[in-house]
Design a protein around this motif. Structure first.
Motif, short mmCIF file in Angstrom:
data_model
loop_
_atom_site.label_atom_id
_atom_site.label_comp_id
_atom_site.label_asym_id
_atom_site.label_seq_id
_atom_site.Cartn_x
_atom_site.Cartn_y
_atom_site.Cartn_z
N SER A 1 98.01 9.90 59.50
CA SER A 1 97.34 10.37 60.71
C SER A 1 97.93 9.71 61.95
O SER A 1 98.14 10.36 62.98
CB SER A 1 95.84 10.10 60.64
OG SER A 1 95.20 10.95 59.72
N ASP B 1 92.56 12.61 66.67
CA ASP B 1 93.48 13.36 65.82
C ASP B 1 93.21 13.10 64.35
O ASP B 1 93.26 14.01 63.52
CB ASP B 1 94.92 12.96 66.15
CG ASP B 1 95.50 13.74 67.32
OD1 ASP B 1 94.72 14.45 67.99
OD2 ASP B 1 96.71 13.65 67.57
N VAL C 1 90.09 15.02 63.15
CA VAL C 1 90.39 16.44 62.98
C VAL C 1 91.26 16.66 61.74
O VAL C 1 91.05 17.60 60.97
CB VAL C 1 91.08 17.00 64.24
CG1 VAL C 1 91.60 18.42 64.00
CG2 VAL C 1 90.12 16.97 65.43
N GLN C 2 92.23 15.77 61.54
CA GLN C 2 93.12 15.89 60.38
C GLN C 2 92.34 15.76 59.08
O GLN C 2 92.56 16.53 58.13
CB GLN C 2 94.21 14.82 60.46
CG GLN C 2 95.26 14.91 59.35
CD GLN C 2 96.07 16.18 59.41
OE1 GLN C 2 96.32 16.72 60.48
NE2 GLN C 2 96.50 16.67 58.26
N ALA D 1 89.17 16.42 58.61
CA ALA D 1 88.36 17.62 58.46
C ALA D 1 89.18 18.78 57.90
O ALA D 1 88.68 19.58 57.09
CB ALA D 1 87.74 18.01 59.81
N GLN D 2 90.43 18.87 58.30
CA GLN D 2 91.31 19.93 57.80
C GLN D 2 91.76 19.67 56.37
O GLN D 2 91.95 20.61 55.58
CB GLN D 2 92.52 20.06 58.71
CG GLN D 2 92.20 20.57 60.11
CD GLN D 2 93.40 20.50 61.06
OE1 GLN D 2 94.40 19.85 60.77
NE2 GLN D 2 93.28 21.19 62.18
N GLU D 3 91.92 18.39 56.02
CA GLU D 3 92.45 18.05 54.71
C GLU D 3 91.42 18.14 53.59
O GLU D 3 91.79 18.38 52.43
CB GLU D 3 93.03 16.63 54.74
CG GLU D 3 94.34 16.50 55.48
CD GLU D 3 94.88 15.09 55.45
OE1 GLU D 3 94.18 14.20 54.92
OE2 GLU D 3 96.01 14.89 55.93
N GLU E 1 91.62 21.18 51.60
CA GLU E 1 92.95 21.30 51.01
C GLU E 1 93.09 20.39 49.79
O GLU E 1 93.74 20.75 48.80
CB GLU E 1 94.02 20.96 52.04
CG GLU E 1 94.06 21.91 53.24
CD GLU E 1 94.99 21.43 54.33
OE1 GLU E 1 95.57 20.33 54.17
OE2 GLU E 1 95.15 22.14 55.35
N SER F 1 86.35 19.58 66.47
CA SER F 1 86.76 20.82 65.81
C SER F 1 85.62 21.29 64.93
O SER F 1 84.80 20.49 64.47
CB SER F 1 88.03 20.61 64.97
OG SER F 1 87.75 19.79 63.83
N SER F 2 85.55 22.59 64.73
CA SER F 2 84.44 23.14 63.97
C SER F 2 84.82 24.48 63.37
O SER F 2 85.54 25.25 64.00
CB SER F 2 83.21 23.30 64.87
OG SER F 2 82.15 23.93 64.17
N THR F 3 84.31 24.75 62.19
CA THR F 3 84.50 26.06 61.59
C THR F 3 83.31 26.97 61.89
O THR F 3 83.25 28.09 61.41
CB THR F 3 84.68 25.94 60.06
OG1 THR F 3 83.55 25.29 59.48
CG2 THR F 3 85.94 25.15 59.73
#
Length: 215
Positions: A145, A163, A166-167, A169-171, A174, A206-208
């Motif tokens: 990160s 950052d 957010v990273q 949250a995206q990972e 995955e 960030s949010s979905t």
């Protein structure tokens, strides 16, 4: 807005859960805390099970206690914390338990400004010297990160913390097929937040799902 969710309360979806958290944080910031679900009746009512409405994956920093900053009580939040909200297999397993077994609809990845673990990682990269003991493991887990944020031109610690949140949250979806499947079929939302140590306010990074308006 409900501030007394119990095991028999109407279940919240992800948007409702986020609204509940933001309302609780607003109370905390304004010094108008309600301290919901913290009495003996609530305690006894949870003896045979739990149904938290949100999962908070945050930093272990003593100043960022989830139940306090979101003004919640017993049974409301399923909380997982590590230094710098570093993700390992135990963290993924804990989150999978929360979302798949307890069917929690919302995961919050909660970072905070001036994070010591992120600072230690930055210092390790700048000096070329890794810390000793298991702190080295934390630094190694946060390194991607920090490197990624710097490649994007971010050099300040709070930019890198944001950052990183957010990273993560995206990972999560995955790295975990369980989490990913629930996100894909709409049963789970993941939101990255940053907490300000000075005033106690949280900010959605960030949010979905759409950020609800709070009165």
């Amino acid at each position: 807005m409900s501030t007394n969710m119990g095991s028999d309360a109407v279940e919240l979806d992800a948007a409702g859960s986020l609204a509940e958290l933001l309302a609780g944080n607003r109370r905390f910031v304004n010094g108008e805390v309600a301290h919901p679900n913290q009495d003996a009746h609530r305690r006894s009512g949870l003896a045979n099970g739990q149904r938290p409405f949100a999962l908070i994956f945050g930093c272990a920093d003593s100043r960022v206690a989830a139940e306090i900053i979101f003004d919640r009580g017993l049974g409301d939040l399923f909380v997982v914390r590590t230094a710098g909200h570093a993700v390992d297999n135990a963290v993924l397993g804990s989150i999978e338990f929360g979302v798949d077994v307890l069917e929690i609809p919302l995961v919050i990845v909660l970072g905070h400004d001036s994070c010591g673990a992120v600072k230690a990682t930055m210092q390790a990269h700048d000096s070329g010297k890794m810390p000793s003991g298991y702190l080295r493991t934390v630094v190694e887990m946060l390194s991607s990160s920090v490197i990624g944020a710097r490649l994007q031109g971010h050099g300040e610690i709070n930019e890198i913390v944001a950052d990183h949140s957010v990273q993560v949250a995206q990972e999560l979806p995955e790295r975990s097929s369980v989490i990913g499947r629930r996100v894909a079929d709409g049963r789970l939302a993941i939101v990255a937040m940053e907490y300000a140590l000075s005033d106690g306010a949280v900010q959605v990074l960030s949010s979905t799902i759409s950020t609800p308006k709070v009165a």
